[in-house]
Motif scaffolding. Structure first.
Motif, PDB file in Angstrom:
ATOM      1  N   THR A   1       0.830  -1.199   0.000  1.00  0.00           N
ATOM      2  CA  THR A   1       0.000   0.000   0.000  1.00  0.00           C
ATOM      3  C   THR A   1       0.863   1.247   0.000  1.00  0.00           C
ATOM      4  O   THR A   1       1.827   1.351   0.761  1.00  0.00           O
ATOM      5  N   GLU A   2       0.512   2.178  -0.868  1.00  0.00           N
ATOM      6  CA  GLU A   2       1.192   3.470  -0.920  1.00  0.00           C
ATOM      7  C   GLU A   2       0.245   4.543  -0.395  1.00  0.00           C
ATOM      8  O   GLU A   2      -0.929   4.584  -0.769  1.00  0.00           O
ATOM      9  N   TYR A   3       0.776   5.393   0.469  1.00  0.00           N
ATOM     10  CA  TYR A   3      -0.024   6.458   1.059  1.00  0.00           C
ATOM     11  C   TYR A   3       0.475   7.811   0.560  1.00  0.00           C
ATOM     12  O   TYR A   3       1.674   8.011   0.354  1.00  0.00           O
ATOM     13  N   GLY A   4      -0.452   8.718   0.367  1.00  0.00           N
ATOM     14  CA  GLY A   4      -0.081  10.059  -0.065  1.00  0.00           C
ATOM     15  C   GLY A   4      -1.097  11.074   0.426  1.00  0.00           C
ATOM     16  O   GLY A   4      -2.149  10.721   0.963  1.00  0.00           O
ATOM     17  N   GLU A   5      -0.780  12.320   0.244  1.00  0.00           N
ATOM     18  CA  GLU A   5      -1.679  13.394   0.651  1.00  0.00           C
ATOM     19  C   GLU A   5      -1.690  14.477  -0.413  1.00  0.00           C
ATOM     20  O   GLU A   5      -0.686  14.709  -1.090  1.00  0.00           O
ATOM     21  N   ILE A   6      -2.836  15.107  -0.566  1.00  0.00           N
ATOM     22  CA  ILE A   6      -2.949  16.284  -1.416  1.00  0.00           C
ATOM     23  C   ILE A   6      -3.532  17.404  -0.560  1.00  0.00           C
ATOM     24  O   ILE A   6      -4.215  17.145   0.441  1.00  0.00           O
ATOM     25  N   PRO A   7      -3.283  18.649  -0.911  1.00  0.00           N
ATOM     26  CA  PRO A   7      -3.688  19.770  -0.048  1.00  0.00           C
ATOM     27  C   PRO A   7      -5.167  20.122  -0.192  1.00  0.00           C
ATOM     28  O   PRO A   7      -5.524  21.142  -0.770  1.00  0.00           O
ATOM     29  N   ASN A   8      -6.029  19.270   0.338  1.00  0.00           N
ATOM     30  CA  ASN A   8      -7.469  19.528   0.339  1.00  0.00           C
ATOM     31  C   ASN A   8      -7.982  19.538   1.775  1.00  0.00           C
ATOM     32  O   ASN A   8      -7.837  18.539   2.493  1.00  0.00           O
ATOM     33  N   TYR A   9      -8.592  20.646   2.183  1.00  0.00           N
ATOM     34  CA  TYR A   9      -9.138  20.781   3.532  1.00  0.00           C
ATOM     35  C   TYR A   9     -10.567  21.316   3.428  1.00  0.00           C
ATOM     36  O   TYR A   9     -10.916  22.010   2.467  1.00  0.00           O
ATOM     37  N   SER A  10     -11.383  20.977   4.417  1.00  0.00           N
ATOM     38  CA  SER A  10     -12.770  21.432   4.406  1.00  0.00           C
ATOM     39  C   SER A  10     -13.209  21.835   5.809  1.00  0.00           C
ATOM     40  O   SER A  10     -12.961  21.117   6.780  1.00  0.00           O
ATOM     41  N   THR A  11     -13.875  22.992   5.890  1.00  0.00           N
ATOM     42  CA  THR A  11     -14.472  23.470   7.135  1.00  0.00           C
ATOM     43  C   THR A  11     -15.919  23.839   6.839  1.00  0.00           C
ATOM     44  O   THR A  11     -16.202  24.503   5.837  1.00  0.00           O
ATOM     45  N   MET A  12     -16.846  23.408   7.701  1.00  0.00           N
ATOM     46  CA  MET A  12     -18.262  23.625   7.437  1.00  0.00           C
ATOM     47  C   MET A  12     -18.737  24.975   7.970  1.00  0.00           C
ATOM     48  O   MET A  12     -18.349  25.417   9.052  1.00  0.00           O
ATOM     49  N   LEU A  13     -19.595  25.607   7.177  1.00  0.00           N
ATOM     50  CA  LEU A  13     -20.201  26.895   7.519  1.00  0.00           C
ATOM     51  C   LEU A  13     -21.695  26.791   7.248  1.00  0.00           C
ATOM     52  O   LEU A  13     -22.103  26.368   6.161  1.00  0.00           O
ATOM     53  N   GLU A  14     -22.520  27.153   8.230  1.00  0.00           N
ATOM     54  CA  GLU A  14     -23.967  27.128   8.007  1.00  0.00           C
ATOM     55  C   GLU A  14     -24.437  28.503   7.537  1.00  0.00           C
ATOM     56  O   GLU A  14     -24.099  29.533   8.125  1.00  0.00           O
ATOM     57  N   LEU A  15     -25.239  28.503   6.466  1.00  0.00           N
ATOM     58  CA  LEU A  15     -25.837  29.737   5.952  1.00  0.00           C
ATOM     59  C   LEU A  15     -27.220  29.869   6.579  1.00  0.00           C
ATOM     60  O   LEU A  15     -28.099  29.034   6.341  1.00  0.00           O
ATOM     61  N   ASP A  16     -27.419  30.912   7.370  1.00  0.00           N
ATOM     62  CA  ASP A  16     -28.634  30.985   8.185  1.00  0.00           C
ATOM     63  C   ASP A  16     -29.466  32.239   7.949  1.00  0.00           C
ATOM     64  O   ASP A  16     -30.348  32.565   8.743  1.00  0.00           O
ATOM     65  N   GLN A  17     -29.217  32.946   6.830  1.00  0.00           N
ATOM     66  CA  GLN A  17     -30.053  34.101   6.509  1.00  0.00           C
ATOM     67  C   GLN A  17     -29.947  34.405   5.010  1.00  0.00           C
ATOM     68  O   GLN A  17     -28.978  34.037   4.347  1.00  0.00           O
TER      69      GLN A  17
END
Length: 406
Positions: free
Chosen positions: A180-196
């Motif tokens: 198995t080969e492991y790697g990473e790519i620069p993808n990040y996610s943070t959740m934001l709620e739209l409330d108006q």
């Protein structure tokens, strides 16, 4: 339909891939035991602000749901999906076939409805069950449930336990043929709620705002009740966000997505500042997806970073395995697993290739999106089409290398 009351198959992981696999097996009269660490989906919150990212079920996922005859339940539980709007509709990509949008929880509740409505006699779902040890050569599984430890014996193990798969790690440790080969790519996610101020957004579409290095994907989640509609936004970036208060968050949105800023209250911004950022760019490549008495489905064999195909591809992998089991029959599960590897591994590798071309770190990504959609050569758009295999999408992208290599 084959019937086998005594076969002992464990599906480790009760996510979309695991449940589709269990349902497909049950349709043949094959009994399975699903071992899932989390609670029953009906016992979990409908909305998880940290992870309520919008998901569309389209071509490859639709193929899987038609295969197990579950589309009627998805019509009931999820919103119809009609397409993607980019930059307030500057580019609209219409989805003409059946499809849905919602959260991962909505998907799991839909699949469990099918399990309990039609296949309760064939599928033994054990929730709140931690799998602690797996022997992929003997089929022995050690679990802990309700504080009690137990050891179970199975003839065949289906690893559907996600990107951090225990089954995959045990295959690596116990079988020399698994590399198995492991790697990473620069993808990040943070959740934001739209409330108006969200009244102008169409809940049947995903809405894309911003531009690199910040991409915002907005979608509605409603579950079964139309009056419970809520809007969530996955704020994707090529680095982990570090915000020092509400004003810092406001400045970020003002710079990259001012239209989204109008839909967010101060309270929602305050929650956004403290919310966990998830690294969603982990990649795994296995030399093969089967070994011993085990086989890997979906993210367990090849985690798919977010190109809109993670759950769709995972569910399709489950029906590919089922088709191989049908061909070789229940007495020859290892042969079926080898055939599955032959068919599915090129598809998993193709998704990895596609992902590398459209990561958040690709500075020309949004421009290429706008450029390639009208000409029918956009990798993300074509990956949604069930009539195109992922390997065909890869070949098309390679043929247009002058577009996708910069």
């Amino acid at each position: 339909m084959m019937t086998n009351q005594t076969s002992k198959i464990a599906i480790i992981g009760g996510g979309p891939a695991g449940l589709v696999s269990a349902i497909a097996s049950a349709r043949r009269g094959i009994h399975t035991t699903v071992l899932e660490r989390d609670p029953h989906p009906a016992d979990t919150s409908q909305f998880n602000p940290d992870r309520s990212y919008p998901i569309d079920i389209t071509g490859h996922g639709l193929k899987a749901l038609r295969y197990i005859e579950a589309t009627d339940v998805f019509d009931e539980y999820m919103l119809p999906f009609k397409g993607i709007k980019v930059f307030n509709g500057l580019v609209t990509e219409e989805w003409k076939e059946q499809g849905w949008t919602g959260s991962r929880g909505d998907i799991l509740r839909s699949l469990m409805t099918v399990v309990e409505r039609d296949y309760g006699d064939c599928i033994d779902c054990r929730f709140n069950t931690q799998v602690e040890e797996v022997n992929v050569e003997t089929g022995e599984v050690s679990i802990k449930q309700d504080g009690q430890s137990d050891t179970l014996q199975f003839d065949f193990l289906i690893g559907a336990d996600g990107g951090g798969s225990l089954v995959r790690r045990k295959m690596e440790q116990q079988l020399p043929c698994i590399i198995t080969e492991y790697g990473e790519i620069p993808n990040y996610s943070t959740m934001l709620e739209l409330d108006q101020n969200t009244g102008h957004l169409d809940p049947h579409y995903l809405h894309v705002f911003g531009g690199l290095p910040i991409v915002l994907v907005v979608g509605a989640i409603s579950g079964r009740k139309a009056d419970s509609l809520r809007w969530f936004c996955s704020v994707g970036s090529d680095h982990e966000l570090s915000l020092n208060g509400v004003e810092d968050a406001r400045a970020l949105l003002k710079q990259h997505a001012p239209d989204v800023l109008k839909m967010v209250s101060d309270d929602s911004l305050a929650s956004f500042v403290t919310r966990k950022t998830y690294h969603i760019g982990r990649m795994v490549s296995c030399s093969q997806l089967h070994g011993g008495r085990a086989v890997l489905l979906g993210d367990a064999g090849a985690p798919f970073p977010p190109i809109g195909q993670g759950i769709n591809a995972a569910m399709e992998s489950a029906i590919v395995l089922d088709q191989c089991i049908e061909r070789f029959e229940i007495e020859h599960l290892q042969e079926a697993a080898a055939q599955y590897n032959k068919h599915w591994k090129p598809e998993a590798d193709a998704v990895t290739w596609i992902t590398r071309k459209v990561t958040y770190g690709k500075r020309n990504h949004m421009f290429r999106l706008l450029l390639t959609v009208p000409f029918g050569i956009n990798l993300l758009s074509n990956a949604k089409k069930a009539e195109m295999s992922y390997s065909d999408v890869q070949k098309q992208g390679q043929n247009w290398g002058f577009v996708w290599n910069w």
